[in-house]
Design a protein around this motif. Structure first.
Motif, PDB file in Angstrom:
ATOM      1  N   ALA A 252       0.822  -1.207   0.000  1.00  0.00           N
ATOM      2  CA  ALA A 252       0.000   0.000   0.000  1.00  0.00           C
ATOM      3  C   ALA A 252       0.858   1.260   0.000  1.00  0.00           C
ATOM      4  CB  ALA A 252      -0.931  -0.008   1.213  1.00  0.00           C
ATOM      5  N   LEU A 253       1.908   1.279   0.822  1.00  0.00           N
ATOM      6  CA  LEU A 253       2.768   2.459   0.907  1.00  0.00           C
ATOM      7  C   LEU A 253       3.589   2.648  -0.366  1.00  0.00           C
ATOM      8  CD1 LEU A 253       3.972   2.231   4.614  1.00  0.00           C
ATOM      9  CD2 LEU A 253       2.223   3.742   3.647  1.00  0.00           C
ATOM     10  N   ASP A 254       4.021   1.535  -0.976  1.00  0.00           N
ATOM     11  CA  ASP A 254       4.753   1.633  -2.236  1.00  0.00           C
ATOM     12  C   ASP A 254       3.861   2.246  -3.317  1.00  0.00           C
ATOM     13  OD1 ASP A 254       7.057   1.193  -3.889  1.00  0.00           O
ATOM     14  OD2 ASP A 254       6.054  -0.547  -4.751  1.00  0.00           O
ATOM     15  N   GLU A 255       2.607   1.821  -3.357  1.00  0.00           N
ATOM     16  CA  GLU A 255       1.661   2.403  -4.304  1.00  0.00           C
ATOM     17  C   GLU A 255       1.462   3.892  -4.022  1.00  0.00           C
ATOM     18  OE1 GLU A 255      -1.923   0.163  -4.020  1.00  0.00           O
ATOM     19  OE2 GLU A 255      -0.955  -1.747  -4.502  1.00  0.00           O
ATOM     20  N   ALA A 256       1.410   4.256  -2.740  1.00  0.00           N
ATOM     21  CA  ALA A 256       1.223   5.660  -2.367  1.00  0.00           C
ATOM     22  C   ALA A 256       2.411   6.513  -2.797  1.00  0.00           C
ATOM     23  CB  ALA A 256       1.009   5.776  -0.861  1.00  0.00           C
ATOM     24  N   VAL A 257       3.632   5.998  -2.632  1.00  0.00           N
ATOM     25  CA  VAL A 257       4.826   6.732  -3.036  1.00  0.00           C
ATOM     26  C   VAL A 257       4.812   6.974  -4.541  1.00  0.00           C
ATOM     27  CG1 VAL A 257       7.340   6.598  -3.269  1.00  0.00           C
ATOM     28  CG2 VAL A 257       6.252   6.000  -1.098  1.00  0.00           C
TER      29      VAL A 257
END
Length: 331
Positions: A252-257
């Motif tokens: 999820a955080l990788d997608e957000a970055v």
């Protein structure tokens, strides 16, 4: 002078914390509007730029798509958030290594680290600011004066390192004053101290209100470039009890970055909304560099940053970074 920082102090109810969703005893959250059961993550919240990927992941549905939901816990400063995690009252924190490493050094194996964050000289986010009429023109003019910064051990640690490398002794040459995160800009304009050592978005808030920058990119210019300031951390017991949590969260955080990198305007709008900053402040604020899957070179740089904390006696024992991030680094 009316400062936009006042809006930040008023943030007590964000979207996720004001919902009617309920947490179950097994750590899952039932969402009334979707009927889904999601893994609930309790996160201490002091509004700051470092949390932007979490804000984006929440608002863009990336957390929910990965079976996660956030339960925000309001805290006054990052140091309090670290204490909540150490006490088992929070599941995840994004904070500085100066806050997190002491917990791990005192009790090895307590935390699982992930998602490291850095400041780079290309996008500096740390400043020393003064009032527009201040006689302080350079960092060399700080002798005999007071330097303010926000409360908590992390910013104090980095302020001490910066002052030491500039040749100043504390408190003989420069007196360090810490105030609450929400009061730091008001303290500068109110005359509580001569200069302010701060980070985004508070530096941009002060600059928008007329402050003058004596030094920009202080941490990258004086400590290291890139300056690896911190990461997210999860109690090891929580990671073991919920084995899918870390992989889901990293996705999820990788997608957000990647969203932040390709949707600058939209991401800055999220930053303004979630921190209470004016649109102009969010538009000029430097953004950090976040990494979901750090490689070997990045881990070596992070190790050097943590070693510095030990050398400066900010932590009690040396810590091997690769063991903290084991299992998520990719070459």
């Amino acid at each position: 002078m009316r400062l936009s920082i006042i809006a930040i102090a008023a943030l007590t109810c964000l979207v996720s914390s004001c919902s009617r969703d309920t947490d179950d005893a097994d750590g899952t959250q039932h969402q009334e509007h979707t009927g889904k059961r999601l893994i609930s993550i309790r996160i201490p919240h002091t509004p700051f730029t470092g949390l932007l990927p979490v804000y984006v992941a929440e608002e863009q549905g990336m957390l929910e798509a990965n079976g996660l939901a956030v339960r925000w816990i309001d805290v006054r400063d990052p140091g309090q958030g670290a204490k909540l995690v150490a006490a088992g009252k929070a599941d995840l924190i994004l904070s500085t290594f100066a806050n997190l490493i002491p917990i791990e050094a005192r009790r090895p194996g307590t935390l699982r680290f992930l998602f490291p964050t850095s400041e780079t000289s290309a996008d500096p986010g740390s400043y020393v600011l003064v009032r527009p009429d201040s006689p302080v023109r350079t960092l060399g003019d700080l002798r005999g004066r007071t330097l303010g910064t926000y409360s908590g051990p992390s910013q104090k640690a980095y302020a001490l390192i910066v002052l030491e490398r500039l040749g100043y002794r504390v408190p003989q040459d420069v007196r360090l004053i810490q105030v609450s995160t929400s009061a730091q800009v008001q303290g500068l304009f109110g005359g509580a101290y001569d200069a302010l050592f701060t980070v985004e978005p508070y530096s941009s808030i002060a600059l928008e209100n007329g402050a003058r920058a004596v030094a920009t990119g202080v941490r990258t210019a004086i400590i290291s470039d890139p300056f690896w300031l911190g990461s997210a951390a999860i109690p090891t017991e929580v990671a073991k009890a919920r084995p899918t949590l870390v992989p889901k969260l990293l996705r999820a955080l990788d997608e957000a970055v990647r969203y932040i990198e390709t949707h600058d305007t939209e991401s800055r709008a999220v930053l303004a909304r979630r921190t209470g900053a004016d649109a102009a402040v969010a538009g000029r604020s430097a953004l950090y560099h976040w990494v979901a899957y750090p490689n070997a070179s990045e881990l070596e740089q992070i190790q050097a940053a943590v070693d510095l904390l030990y050398q400066e006696q900010m932590i009690e024992a040396p810590v091997a970074v690769r063991t903290l991030f084991a299992g998520i680094d990719q070459d």
